[in-house]
Motif scaffolding. Sequence first.
Motif, mmCIF file in Angstrom:
data_model
loop_
_atom_site.group_PDB
_atom_site.id
_atom_site.type_symbol
_atom_site.label_atom_id
_atom_site.label_comp_id
_atom_site.label_asym_id
_atom_site.label_seq_id
_atom_site.Cartn_x
_atom_site.Cartn_y
_atom_site.Cartn_z
ATOM 1 N N TYR A 719 -7.900 15.283 -9.375
ATOM 2 C CA TYR A 719 -6.517 15.684 -9.125
ATOM 3 C C TYR A 719 -5.969 15.095 -7.826
ATOM 4 C CZ TYR A 719 -6.645 19.042 -12.982
ATOM 5 O OH TYR A 719 -6.738 19.623 -14.224
ATOM 6 N N ILE A 720 -6.841 14.882 -6.836
ATOM 7 C CA ILE A 720 -6.356 14.260 -5.600
ATOM 8 C C ILE A 720 -6.706 12.773 -5.552
ATOM 9 C CG2 ILE A 720 -6.502 16.421 -4.303
ATOM 10 C CD1 ILE A 720 -8.960 15.115 -2.891
ATOM 11 N N ALA A 721 -7.784 12.370 -6.226
ATOM 12 C CA ALA A 721 -8.218 10.966 -6.148
ATOM 13 C C ALA A 721 -7.222 10.032 -6.827
ATOM 14 C CB ALA A 721 -9.601 10.810 -6.771
ATOM 15 N N ILE A 722 -6.769 10.393 -8.026
ATOM 16 C CA ILE A 722 -5.892 9.483 -8.780
ATOM 17 C C ILE A 722 -4.563 9.250 -8.067
ATOM 18 C CG2 ILE A 722 -4.599 9.215 -10.929
ATOM 19 C CD1 ILE A 722 -6.972 10.526 -12.372
ATOM 20 N N PRO A 723 -3.837 10.304 -7.626
ATOM 21 C CA PRO A 723 -2.588 10.029 -6.881
ATOM 22 C C PRO A 723 -2.832 9.246 -5.586
ATOM 23 C CG PRO A 723 -2.692 12.327 -7.568
ATOM 24 C CD PRO A 723 -4.031 11.746 -7.834
ATOM 25 N N ALA A 724 -3.943 9.561 -4.902
ATOM 26 C CA ALA A 724 -4.237 8.857 -3.653
ATOM 27 C C ALA A 724 -4.481 7.378 -3.911
ATOM 28 C CB ALA A 724 -5.445 9.487 -2.977
ATOM 29 N N ILE A 725 -5.198 7.070 -4.959
ATOM 30 C CA ILE A 725 -5.489 5.666 -5.288
ATOM 31 C C ILE A 725 -4.211 4.931 -5.664
ATOM 32 C CG2 ILE A 725 -6.642 4.191 -6.971
ATOM 33 C CD1 ILE A 725 -8.923 6.254 -7.005
ATOM 34 N N VAL A 726 -3.353 5.575 -6.427
ATOM 35 C CA VAL A 726 -2.079 4.945 -6.827
ATOM 36 C C VAL A 726 -1.253 4.623 -5.587
ATOM 37 C CG1 VAL A 726 0.111 5.326 -8.008
ATOM 38 C CG2 VAL A 726 -2.033 5.996 -9.114
ATOM 39 N N ILE A 727 -1.185 5.564 -4.653
ATOM 40 C CA ILE A 727 -0.414 5.336 -3.424
ATOM 41 C C ILE A 727 -1.034 4.193 -2.618
ATOM 42 C CG2 ILE A 727 0.229 6.350 -1.201
ATOM 43 C CD1 ILE A 727 0.498 9.038 -2.648
ATOM 44 N N GLY A 728 -2.356 4.207 -2.470
ATOM 45 C CA GLY A 728 -3.035 3.153 -1.719
ATOM 46 C C GLY A 728 -2.830 1.783 -2.327
ATOM 47 N N ILE A 729 -2.925 1.692 -3.651
ATOM 48 C CA ILE A 729 -2.723 0.413 -4.345
ATOM 49 C C ILE A 729 -1.281 -0.074 -4.176
ATOM 50 C CG2 ILE A 729 -2.654 -0.672 -6.622
ATOM 51 C CD1 ILE A 729 -5.460 -0.237 -5.727
ATOM 52 N N THR A 730 -0.324 0.836 -4.240
ATOM 53 C CA THR A 730 1.090 0.470 -4.085
ATOM 54 C C THR A 730 1.365 -0.088 -2.695
ATOM 55 O OG1 THR A 730 1.714 2.216 -5.654
ATOM 56 C CG2 THR A 730 3.457 1.310 -4.254
ATOM 57 N N ILE A 731 0.843 0.593 -1.665
ATOM 58 C CA ILE A 731 1.026 0.103 -0.295
ATOM 59 C C ILE A 731 0.393 -1.278 -0.144
ATOM 60 C CG2 ILE A 731 0.505 0.541 2.136
ATOM 61 C CD1 ILE A 731 0.516 3.520 1.493
ATOM 62 N N ALA A 732 -0.795 -1.457 -0.735
ATOM 63 C CA ALA A 732 -1.487 -2.739 -0.653
ATOM 64 C C ALA A 732 -0.688 -3.849 -1.332
ATOM 65 C CB ALA A 732 -2.872 -2.632 -1.274
ATOM 66 N N TYR A 733 -0.026 -3.520 -2.430
ATOM 67 C CA TYR A 733 0.766 -4.526 -3.138
ATOM 68 C C TYR A 733 1.872 -5.066 -2.236
ATOM 69 C CZ TYR A 733 4.211 -6.572 -6.269
ATOM 70 O OH TYR A 733 5.124 -7.425 -6.853
ATOM 71 N N PHE A 734 2.608 -4.163 -1.588
ATOM 72 C CA PHE A 734 3.704 -4.604 -0.723
ATOM 73 C C PHE A 734 3.173 -5.311 0.527
ATOM 74 C CE2 PHE A 734 5.888 -1.262 -3.184
ATOM 75 C CZ PHE A 734 6.975 -1.998 -3.624
ATOM 76 N N SER A 735 2.069 -4.822 1.080
ATOM 77 C CA SER A 735 1.476 -5.504 2.244
ATOM 78 C C SER A 735 0.992 -6.896 1.857
ATOM 79 C CB SER A 735 0.308 -4.681 2.797
ATOM 80 O OG SER A 735 0.736 -3.440 3.286
ATOM 81 N N GLY A 736 0.320 -6.983 0.696
ATOM 82 C CA GLY A 736 -0.218 -8.264 0.250
ATOM 83 C C GLY A 736 0.860 -9.285 -0.040
ATOM 84 N N THR A 737 1.920 -8.871 -0.727
ATOM 85 C CA THR A 737 3.001 -9.821 -1.030
ATOM 86 C C THR A 737 3.708 -10.261 0.244
ATOM 87 O OG1 THR A 737 4.434 -7.897 -1.509
ATOM 88 C CG2 THR A 737 3.410 -9.022 -3.376
#
Length: 788
Positions: A719-737
């Motif tokens: 319940y906490i891992a999935i939303p946390a991972i989605v947020i982390g991946i999203t931040i990484a996408y914008f940082s990476g681009t």
Amino acid sequence: MRNWNIAIRSLFKKGRSNGIKILSLGVGLAMGLVLISKVCFESSYDKFYPGSDRIYRLHENVIRENEYKTYPQVSGGVAPGMQAEIPEVEKATRLTYIGGDKEIFRTEDKNRYSARYVVMGDTNVFDLLPRPILIGDPKTTLARPGYVMISRRIADLLGGVEKSMGQKFEFESSPGQTYTIGGVFEDVPENSHLRFEIVASLEGMNKWSRENWLGNDRYLGYVKLYPGTDPESLTTAIREMQGRHCDLEEVKKAGVDLTYTLVPLMDMHSNSSEVKSMNSLLILLAFVLILTSAMNYVLIVISTLINRTKEVAVHKCYGASDKNLFGMIMSETCLHMLISLLLAAFLVILFRGKVEELLGASLGALFSSQTILVLVGICVMIFFITALIPTYIFLRIPVAAAFRNFKESRRYWKLCLLFIQFVATAYLVALLSVINKQYDYMVNVSPGYAYDKLVYCDTQGAEESVRNTAIEELRKMPEVDKVSACYDLPISVMSGNNVLLPGDDRELFNIADMYWVKDDYFSLMEIPIVDGEVFRSDGSAKDKVMVSRSFVKKMETVAGWTGSAVGKNIVVTEHSQNGEPLTICGVFEDVCIGSTGNPDLRPTVLFYDKYAPKILIKFHEMSPENIKKAQGVLESIMPDRSVNVTAYYMDMIDLYKDSRTFRDSVLIGGIVTLIIALIGLLGYTSDETNRRGREIAIRKVNGASAWSILKMISKDISYIAIPAIVIGITIAYFSGTGWLKQFSGKASLGFFMFLAGAMFVYLLIVVSVLCRAWLVANSNPVDSLKSE
């Protein structure tokens, strides 16, 4: 002092997990603080010069065919002209590089040494860019042709500051030209965009080059303005000065508009797009590391709360006030913080070599006095975060906890802290995927030529007859496939020349001039010929030129060419004597000039065998033994030179050193963050299974299987891992681009790459939880019920 005694005694008490707390905090601080010091180092470039905010570098701006280009170099007369003719300019100087990044020089006793970044400079160099002078007078020295100022490091190689004075040497690249040492200056700091170890007198350069205003723009020009001067206000004065020294109307008739701008010295490095992008990601990475380790510390402290409840309650029973408890907890946290910092310092020193390799600077340069103040401030902030949250929780423990079974779990605190750690872990894993994919793209994408079996040796300064002998001897080796030579390697920074049509003074565009090559160059490099033929060695190549495919396309646009380019005539500045035309004999396929991430996109040209000092050797099979044999042949033919046979692919890899070290930094940071997060997760799982022991036992008594128990526990953490991972991946996408914007050649970022990163993190979390919960799920429920 009493609080400190209590803190020291508590270090070794069971159930406190102090070792894990200190270890995770120390490792996180080591990585995080080193990365922050790197950012401080990159931001401090050139600030050590007195009045650095008033120093500017001259840039040349060229508009040709509505195409704007800016270059960080100018002609020889521009900088001194500004000092002489513009009142707001306090000082000016100009420098030009000699050779490449490293020059080999030989003293009178025949010993060889290497110097990095050799320049020629005028008498104002140390006025504008001052360094402490250890011996000698730079004004006098740099006014004499053939004299040089050397750095302390070079002086130490020659026997010391005093002993080096008056010694003579010559560079291997220019034999016969003797230089005399007339002074020694303190080494240029690492945080300088312009580092040099030898400054030769510019009086050794011919007068035309030093004083001309058009062309030969090889000089780095610097000016220092008087206080309060706005560089924008000098635009008109600079233009008027320019008009007094060159015919601007004639320049415009050539299709060129030439202007100059002043770029702040401190913008040369720190404000470049590449450095700003890297610093932003390093700050974010450091923040993630330090925050993760701090949150893990707090998580472990909260996890030990139940074990310490009675202790705190007993203190209250004996009259301890909130102030006393506050001091006790703060002292304990302060002690842990100090030990963690000592551990961090030990780790940095232990892995000093790797740290300096990854960050491209020595520890002394990274941890300057200003940087240490910043790091102390960060440590103080982390101390209060790790101290105040546990203190707040401990102060809320009721006195009655000393007399009853206290069961408060602070579960939501733990879940919030785990959430933050999961976000950080997912972010770093996804960001690493982006960086690694871009690095693989740059290294593995074809540059348009073959280099996997290629080595080269720079023989600049050797006689042409000796070089030709070496080429012939190398061709006789059975291990060698082909041998050729060239003036510049494709990975080099190319000089520029302009293209014109015969009888037309209008300059059409600027090219990346690859200069000269010898026979077999195209077949050795496996560069396809798309039209015409390669140079012939029968003497007919003197007035011939070969051009790239993009050159032909450019001429179709600006000159209206149609059909084959072979046989057409062009004029290339520096190569066409008195404007005599050159005939195109062949067109070769475009190759990558420079790195594949940021290639030089200008069209290219090649000429035949005038001066090609770099010998190219292509083996049938690349091996250390074959390289050693080729080196032996060259050493036997050139015994008086320092011969270095280099594998081309090593230079190609080194071309992407910054991206590789950044990738490795993120990789290490990701591993550390992941380990810290898993430590916190295992601790949380252990606490939860202990807290819910009776519930699990009752479920098992009522027929629940071990798998259903594991599923229940993993579901809660999901319940906490999935939303946390989605947020982390999203931040990484914008940082990476955002990071990829600095590259003109980019790897594509697919959805499945981020999905794979997310699945990896989630599976690792679930597996960690299941491994820890397995023992509880398979334990005898009677044991759990007995303990209740």
